[in-house]
Design a protein around this motif. Structure first.
Motif, PDB file in Angstrom:
ATOM      1  N   GLY A 194       0.804  -1.211   0.000  1.00 38.18           N
ATOM      2  CA  GLY A 194       0.000   0.000   0.000  1.00 38.18           C
ATOM      3  C   GLY A 194       0.839   1.263   0.000  1.00 38.18           C
ATOM      4  O   GLY A 194       0.508   2.237  -0.691  1.00 38.18           O
ATOM      5  N   ALA A 195       1.930   1.259   0.763  1.00 38.54           N
ATOM      6  CA  ALA A 195       2.809   2.438   0.789  1.00 38.54           C
ATOM      7  C   ALA A 195       3.435   2.686  -0.577  1.00 38.54           C
ATOM      8  O   ALA A 195       3.476   3.832  -1.061  1.00 38.54           O
ATOM      9  N   VAL A 196       3.894   1.603  -1.228  1.00 45.28           N
ATOM     10  CA  VAL A 196       4.498   1.747  -2.555  1.00 45.28           C
ATOM     11  C   VAL A 196       3.468   2.231  -3.577  1.00 45.28           C
ATOM     12  O   VAL A 196       3.723   3.151  -4.364  1.00 45.28           O
ATOM     13  N   ALA A 197       2.268   1.613  -3.566  1.00 49.27           N
ATOM     14  CA  ALA A 197       1.229   1.983  -4.519  1.00 49.27           C
ATOM     15  C   ALA A 197       0.758   3.417  -4.307  1.00 49.27           C
ATOM     16  O   ALA A 197       0.517   4.158  -5.271  1.00 49.27           O
ATOM     17  N   LEU A 198       0.648   3.846  -3.050  1.00 44.43           N
ATOM     18  CA  LEU A 198       0.208   5.210  -2.769  1.00 44.43           C
ATOM     19  C   LEU A 198       1.249   6.230  -3.236  1.00 44.43           C
ATOM     20  O   LEU A 198       0.898   7.256  -3.843  1.00 44.43           O
ATOM     21  N   LEU A 199       2.512   5.951  -2.977  1.00 47.53           N
ATOM     22  CA  LEU A 199       3.559   6.866  -3.436  1.00 47.53           C
ATOM     23  C   LEU A 199       3.577   6.967  -4.961  1.00 47.53           C
ATOM     24  O   LEU A 199       3.730   8.059  -5.523  1.00 47.53           O
ATOM     25  N   ALA A 200       3.415   5.820  -5.634  1.00 50.63           N
ATOM     26  CA  ALA A 200       3.379   5.839  -7.105  1.00 50.63           C
ATOM     27  C   ALA A 200       2.159   6.614  -7.601  1.00 50.63           C
ATOM     28  O   ALA A 200       2.252   7.394  -8.557  1.00 50.63           O
ATOM     29  N   GLY A 201       1.009   6.390  -6.948  1.00 48.19           N
ATOM     30  CA  GLY A 201      -0.189   7.107  -7.345  1.00 48.19           C
ATOM     31  C   GLY A 201      -0.075   8.606  -7.131  1.00 48.19           C
ATOM     32  O   GLY A 201      -0.496   9.403  -7.981  1.00 48.19           O
ATOM     33  N   LEU A 202       0.505   9.010  -6.004  1.00 50.41           N
ATOM     34  CA  LEU A 202       0.681  10.440  -5.739  1.00 50.41           C
ATOM     35  C   LEU A 202       1.657  11.070  -6.721  1.00 50.41           C
ATOM     36  O   LEU A 202       1.474  12.216  -7.161  1.00 50.41           O
ATOM     37  N   ALA A 203       2.702  10.316  -7.085  1.00 51.89           N
ATOM     38  CA  ALA A 203       3.675  10.842  -8.038  1.00 51.89           C
ATOM     39  C   ALA A 203       3.040  11.100  -9.399  1.00 51.89           C
ATOM     40  O   ALA A 203       3.416  12.050 -10.102  1.00 51.89           O
ATOM     41  N   ALA A 204       2.084  10.249  -9.779  1.00 51.27           N
ATOM     42  CA  ALA A 204       1.442  10.386 -11.086  1.00 51.27           C
ATOM     43  C   ALA A 204       0.074  11.054 -11.000  1.00 51.27           C
ATOM     44  O   ALA A 204      -0.637  11.118 -12.008  1.00 51.27           O
ATOM     45  N   SER A 205      -0.302  11.582  -9.831  1.00 50.19           N
ATOM     46  CA  SER A 205      -1.632  12.179  -9.689  1.00 50.19           C
ATOM     47  C   SER A 205      -1.862  13.395 -10.583  1.00 50.19           C
ATOM     48  O   SER A 205      -3.009  13.632 -10.992  1.00 50.19           O
ATOM     49  N   PRO A 206      -0.832  14.181 -10.942  1.00 47.44           N
ATOM     50  CA  PRO A 206      -1.100  15.297 -11.866  1.00 47.44           C
ATOM     51  C   PRO A 206      -1.690  14.858 -13.195  1.00 47.44           C
ATOM     52  O   PRO A 206      -2.494  15.585 -13.793  1.00 47.44           O
ATOM     53  N   VAL A 207      -1.316  13.670 -13.675  1.00 51.02           N
ATOM     54  CA  VAL A 207      -1.880  13.222 -14.952  1.00 51.02           C
ATOM     55  C   VAL A 207      -3.359  12.874 -14.795  1.00 51.02           C
ATOM     56  O   VAL A 207      -4.148  13.046 -15.729  1.00 51.02           O
TER      57      VAL A 207
END
Length: 326
Positions: A194-207
């Motif tokens: 969950g921590a890895v997926a959330l960080l990846a999602g936040l990193a790509a949230s602008p798209v």
């Protein structure tokens, strides 16, 4: 009613904390007797990891649902859209069919790791969808490929079940979602993923924010859409795979959690991902407590409770928007 993000964050954390407390104190035989010395072992080794595991499962599904709905610009998208659940179900069916469901083979499956097989099946389903769609560039093609893969893999699972009906009872717990076997190892796996997926999602949230304006507008902003879309797909496939592998197919949490967050606190996707994860955790934790109380000393599958509550929520939503009126 619209809440500020910080207030909704605090509210969801409070609800989650109360839910964990209720889960620890609630069992199939009644409320915990804290004066019993043996109860401490039950609380620490069984009820606490189960409650935390249920919360982590719901958080992963809520996060995956928010990503998939933003990625496909479809409020009805859920974490199982790209064939993840179908792949996991087929992997579990194959494992049960070829090893049998006797006590000896069940212990073998437990040793090998049925959760690991389900995770591999999830990744295989998503990979097949991406391969059929020839990459992640076209959202519509990816969506259609996911539907096709899901139908085909579900049909194969049904064929295996017809060929070996003895696996149906063992498959039922997986298909309905089961939080009863979650332990500390499950909590550790899901929290890490969950921590890895959330960080990846936040990193790509602008798209995801850019895609709300349309794909052409997002491309005009100069964003590397293919790379960021691939990162988002990897994030929600990873989150979904971990949740399905540990708890089976839990319905509606990934669909309803982002809806509730948008209704209470419409925000950009950075906040939406975090709040949807917290909402998903709180929802499944509440369903897990309800599942233990309704027909105790027996228990309902948590996925059955979420399906009933989620279906009622969608019916109410459709009625409020006039979709059920002539």
């Amino acid at each position: 009613m619209t809440l500020r993000p910080a207030w909704l964050l605090a509210l969801l954390l409070l609800v989650s904390g109360l839910g964990v407390l209720a889960g620890v104190l609630t069992g199939s035989t009644g409320w915990a007797d804290l004066r019993d010395d043996r109860m401490a072992l039950i609380l620490w080794e069984i009820r606490l990891p189960r409650s935390l595991g249920a919360w982590c499962t719901g958080a992963l599904l809520g996060l995956a649902g928010a990503i998939s709905q933003g990625l496909f610009r479809n409020p009805l998208a859920d974490p199982y859209l790209l064939g993840s659940a179908s792949g996991a179900g087929l992997a579990v069916a194959l494992a049960l069919a070829f090893t049998g469901v006797s006590a000896q083979n069940a212990s073998l499956l437990q040793h090998v790791g049925l959760t690991g097989l389900a995770a591999l099946g999830t990744l295989a389903g998503v990979s097949l969808t991406v391969l059929l769609a020839r990459g992640v560039e076209q959202s519509l093609r990816l969506l259609l490929a996911g539907v096709v893969v899901g139908v085909v893999l579900n049909a194969l699972t049904d064929l295996i079940s017809l060929w070996n009906p003895d696996i149906l009872r063992a498959m039922q717990a997986f298909l309905l979602g089961n939080t009863g076997l979650l332990g500390w190892s499950s909590v550790a796996v899901m929290a890490s993923v969950g921590a890895v997926a959330l960080l990846a999602g936040l990193a790509a949230s602008p798209v995801l924010d850019a895609l709300t304006l349309g794909e052409a507008s997002a491309r005009s902003l100069g964003m590397p859409l293919s790379a960021l879309r691939g990162l988002l797909i990897a994030a929600f496939a990873l989150a979904t795979g971990a949740a399905v592998a540990q708890a089976g197919i839990v319905a509606f949490v990934g669909l309803v959690a982002p809806h509730l967050v948008r209704a209470l606190c419409p925000q950009r996707h950075g906040w939406l991902l975090v709040l949807s994860a917290l909402a998903g955790g709180a929802l499944l934790l509440a369903a897990d407590v309800i599942a233990r109380l309704v027909i105790r000393p027996q228990e309902l599958p948590a996925g059955l409770v979420t399906a009933l509550l989620g279906g009622l929520y969608l019916l109410v939503l459709m009625h409020r928007r006039g979709l059920l009126q002539r």
